[in-house]
Design an enzyme around this catalytic site. Structure first.
Site, mmCIF file in Angstrom:
data_model
loop_
_atom_site.group_PDB
_atom_site.id
_atom_site.type_symbol
_atom_site.label_atom_id
_atom_site.label_comp_id
_atom_site.label_asym_id
_atom_site.label_seq_id
_atom_site.Cartn_x
_atom_site.Cartn_y
_atom_site.Cartn_z
ATOM 1 N N CYS A 1 37.092 42.484 35.541
ATOM 2 C CA CYS A 1 37.343 41.788 34.287
ATOM 3 C C CYS A 1 36.183 41.059 33.611
ATOM 4 O O CYS A 1 35.703 41.454 32.572
ATOM 5 C CB CYS A 1 38.470 40.841 34.625
ATOM 6 S SG CYS A 1 38.823 39.606 33.491
ATOM 7 N N HIS B 1 37.301 33.994 30.408
ATOM 8 C CA HIS B 1 36.670 34.410 31.666
ATOM 9 C C HIS B 1 35.197 34.737 31.453
ATOM 10 O O HIS B 1 34.665 35.717 31.986
ATOM 11 C CB HIS B 1 37.409 35.601 32.275
ATOM 12 C CG HIS B 1 37.309 35.647 33.775
ATOM 13 N ND1 HIS B 1 37.813 36.682 34.525
ATOM 14 C CD2 HIS B 1 36.748 34.789 34.666
ATOM 15 C CE1 HIS B 1 37.585 36.464 35.814
ATOM 16 N NE2 HIS B 1 36.937 35.318 35.915
#
Length: 894
Positions: A81, A134
């Site tokens: 990710c 993130h």
């Protein structure tokens, strides 16, 4: 290959491959003025999960958008990710900016870079960041609002629940991860009943407020769906999707598609669409209940299943002659959109930055001429697909990978015999990054790389490195040349000197995740908010007075009405329950008022439901909401638990202890209330063998089975000890882990942990729901982290498969099926990712589940699992598991 069930790789939907010479004649999509951009990232979405590749998926919006666009079938992202997201915004390969899952307080999207939003600001774009980040936010200057975005809502970390920013609806109580522009999202947390809906509403509002179609707009919309936890959307959005393999996951995909539909409809209504380029892509391959058919591998792998994303472009900028086509020729990387969008916006994409005395240009290239048919030139010869994969035309090299798995169209994990690659005798230590690319036995490494001809073998079934040694050697060397710029985890000391360190980010940001450094003085910690005044009791109104919306379908049952918000509490009150305990109430066709539990979707009568035994509660049985006396059926007894909840159990006839049973830590292996005392069996550790590394195994009966062979494989270099007995579920583990470590917990060099098999929905009432499972597992890790030596290693061991139905005479037992194992393993995997992103002791993963998938064949019968829907192996199977476990331990020590 025939076992994929398709005539060819793209045989499931119409396809028009680009022939660039002809495509150049089709470029009628030239645009006037500065274009708008809509970029949408889906989280952990599999290759087969949407109609990008699976025509039966419940994604009609994506289907219609593809008809207006181009499917990008060789669109590569990183194998997990955070690196993908940072690569998109920086235009740089994760190989250069590291494959680390960025902790919140980090510089892994270096402040030294000019990111895409800052480039587009040079062209006067109004830019908005909505959803998951993130990215790393070491300072407040790292926040999106301070890096070119005009607004920002979303969470900073890598994973969280779908409601209220991973906390309570009260934004001032407990911990949350949600940010709004310059500060914690205290003002927006109460609105986030389900994140996909909230992010969609924000994107629609931004679009409608953009009243000048000639002014350029960019929305970067990064949905949370379909990342773990795998929980159903709100009831009123759930439907039955019999064509899909998992109803919960199908509804998560469908809500994602609905959101995209609402956003694109708003763009069209606002007059923006005809001058828009939209990009949709997954951030990595799918995992858990996701499906990457027909590719090998999943998230974390360097295989195509981990890095070849479901992706397409759409919008008015797509040349009309290319709309509805599939481009399976052009190799595109997530890094290329930095240069592509910059050039389309009229901005120079170059951004050279000096690290370690070397000039570091961007890696991305402008792919629009290639995609739009202006030319047929591939603008970059070599494309790293991850830290262990690289493509060059039709060739792909993988320098570290495990056997992993393939998928059927129904998401069953398979390893057909003609896809099995030889296992290597010696494993290669995994260096760098966060998440290991080795799933199952290792089959490729840098001294024995795997090489594939993707033009004839797009699913990576046949390693042709032996037949093409020079190509394999050359591509391995080329991949190795993409080295990290250096340590990017933190700003250097001279740059940090410009900031003030936040002594306690959680306190400073009022219980919210946030940056660790600020410019100027640290904001004061606000005093706690006073509790709200109690609400007056609502009037009691007969249930038949409830008005309700018709045609709300509940799977497995009849259409019943949903009461309006205004009447919900009245309907609730008329049934004698607490008015504060529900958000919605339901009226059945016969006028009976039915309540919905506050803790989410109502569970079966044998599961946990919040509340005490002397109150009425809602249960869901056979797909219909019903009321049950004291929450339990007539043949069950209600047992209070010390945490304030209760449980329904059938009492064993004549059991004198039935009413005293709380089951807080007890076992029940018969389906009756026969409790084990709430005391753990502490470890009586054997004397330490001189010179041997100390290994503690904490796990269930399967780990008991492989402990002897693991011990034999590891002796005499290691002394292996199993915690007393069968360590059961996470509830029992959380209670007992301290005692299992023995009187000297610092003696252990390695502790391996395995919980999950007993947490599944067994009929023996040990079930722990998946949300509680994650909470308890985190608590176990925390206790281990505080007890064992700082140099000790912790290894998470995945739950091994259980066959769905090993033979025709077996009766399928709910919960003891492979899809549930995958969900619980995925929840544990995401917890490990989250844990490792925070710094400190890392938790390693020993994937015994993948080992079984790789070796045991259909229904796992070749490993000797013969018990109906059971977990246990033959002696040979346990020996194989023990050997695989031993390799994990040896690899950890190296």
């Amino acid at each position: 290959p025939p076992y994929f069930g398709q005539s060819d790789f793209f045989g499931t939907q119409p396809m028009m491959t680009h022939v660039m010479v002809l495509a150049a004649l089709m470029c009628q999509g030239a645009f006037a003025g500065t274009p708008h951009f809509l970029t949408i990232l889906a989280d952990d979405l599999g290759y087969w999960d949407t109609t990008v590749h699976n025509p039966l998926s419940p994604t009609p919006t994506i289907t219609s958008l593809m008809a207006e666009g181009i499917v990008l079938d060789r669109h590569y992202v990183f194998r997990y990710c955070s690196p993908t997201r940072r690569a998109f915004l920086s235009g740089r390969f994760p190989n250069h900016i590291t494959g680390t899952q960025a902790p919140t307080c980090s510089n892994y999207l270096p402040i030294e870079f000019t990111i895409l939003s800052e480039k587009l600001k040079m062209a006067q774009y109004s830019s908005h960041f909505i959803g998951k980040g993130h990215l790393g936010y070491q300072t407040t200057d790292h926040l999106p609002i301070n890096r070119g975005f005009d607004s920002h809502v979303g969470y900073l970390g890598g994973a969280e629940g779908y409601s209220y920013g991973n906390g309570k609806a009260d934004p001032t109580e407990g911990s949350h991860d949600m940010w709004h522009d310059h500060g914690p999202g205290i003002d927006i947390v109460p609105e986030i009943y389900y994140s996909a809906n909230f992010y969609t509403e924000r994107a629609v509002a931004v679009t409608r407020n953009h009243t000048d179609p000639s002014a350029p707009l960019w929305i970067h919309l990064t949905y949370q769906n379909v990342h773990a936890p795998y929980v159903s959307p709100p009831d009123w959005e759930c439907h039955a999707f019999p064509e899909m393999w998992d109803e919960t996951f199908a509804n998560m995909v469908a809500v994602l598609d609905d959101g995209i539909g609402n956003v694109t409809a708003a763009w069209k209504a606002s007059g923006l669409w005809e001058n828009t380029l939209m990009l949709f892509t997954a951030d990595n391959g799918g995992i858990g209940p996701a499906n990457n058919h027909p590719l090998r591998g999943h998230k974390h792998d360097a295989w195509e299943g981990g890095t070849r994303a479901a992706a397409f472009i759409s919008g008015g900028l797509v040349p009309s002659g290319l709309r509805g086509s599939i481009n399976n020729v052009s190799i595109i990387s997530i890094v290329d959109w930095y240069a592509t969008l910059s050039v389309l916006a009229g901005v120079d994409p170059q951004n050279d930055v000096v690290f370690n005395n070397l000039r570091r240009p961007i890696d991305g290239v402008d792919v629009w001429p290639m995609l739009s048919g202006a030319n047929a030139t591939q603008p970059r010869p070599y494309t790293p697909t991850s830290d262990y994969g690289l493509v060059w035309g039709k060739w792909k090299v993988v320098t570290l990978g495990g056997q992993s798995n393939y998928y059927t169209i129904n998401a069953t994990h398979i390893n057909p015999p003609d896809t099995m690659l030889p296992c290597l005798t010696h494993t290669q230590p995994y260096k760098g990054g966060t998440d290991s690319p080795v799933s199952g036995c290792p089959v490729c490494n840098d001294s024995q790389p795997c090489l594939f001809d993707l033009s004839t073998d797009p699913t990576e079934t046949t390693n042709v490195a032996t037949q093409n040694p020079q190509i394999a050697i050359a591509l391995t060397a080329m991949l190795a040349s993409f080295q990290p710029y250096g340590n990017l985890s933190s700003l250097n000391d001279s740059m940090l000197a410009q900031y003030t360190k936040v002594p306690n980010p959680k306190s400073t940001w009022q219980g919210y995740a946030g940056p660790c450094y600020v410019r100027g003085t640290v904001p004061p910690v606000p005093p706690p908010s006073p509790p709200p005044p109690p609400s007056p009791p609502p009037p009691v109104t007969p249930c038949t007075d409830c008005t309700f919306e018709q045609d709300v379908h509940y799977p497995g049952g009849t259409d019943i009405g949903k009461s309006t918000a205004a009447n919900a509490t009245q309907c609730c009150a008329s049934c004698g329950s607490q008015t504060a305990c529900v958000k919605f109430a339901f009226c059945t066709a016969t006028g009976e008022c039915v309540l919905k539990s506050t803790v989410g979707k109502a569970q079966s009568a044998s599961g946990f439901i919040s509340g005490e035994c002397n109150k009425s509660h809602t249960i869901e049985r056979n797909g219909l909401h019903e009321m049950a006396s004291q929450g339990c059926t007539a043949d069950e007894q209600c047992f209070n638990r010390t945490d304030g909840s209760f449980r329904c159990l059938k009492a064993k006839a004549g059991d004198p202890n039935a009413l005293a049973c709380t089951l807080d830590y007890g076992y029940n292996t018969t389906g009756m209330c026969t409790c084990q005392p709430e005391t753990c069996s502490p470890l009586a550790p054997p004397p330490i063998s001189a010179g041997a590394s100390q290994v503690m195994i904490i796990g269930d009966s399967v780990s008991n089975g492989y402990t002897p062979s693991a011990t034999k494989a590891l002796e005499p270099q290691y002394q292996v000890v199993h915690a007393p007995g069968n360590n059961g579920n996470t509830n029992w583990g959380d209670h007992c882990v301290a005692g299992w470590l023995g009187p000297s917990p610092t003696r252990w060099d390695i502790v391996t942990v395995n919980f999950g098999l007993h947490d599944l929905a067994f009929p023996d009432n040990e079930h722990v729901d998946i949300g509680t499972y994650g909470t308890l597992l985190k608590d176990i890790f925390t206790k281990l982290d505080g007890a064992i030596a700082k140099t000790a290693r912790v290894i998470w061991v995945t739950t091994t498969p259980v066959p769905t139905k090993p033979n025709a005479s077996c009766v399928l037992i709910p919960g003891r099926i492979e899809p549930d194992v995958l969900r619980y393993n995925a929840a544990a995997s995401n917890l490990v990712d989250e844990w490792n992103s925070r710094g400190g002791r890392k938790i390693e993963v020993c994937d015994l589940h993948a080992v079984i998938n790789a070796y045991c064949g259909a229904n796992y019968t070749s490993c000797g699992i013969t018990q109906c829907a059971g977990p246990h192996f033959s002696s040979a199977g346990f020996t194989m598991l023990g050997d695989a476990y031993a390799k994990c331990v040896e690899t950890s020590q190296r």
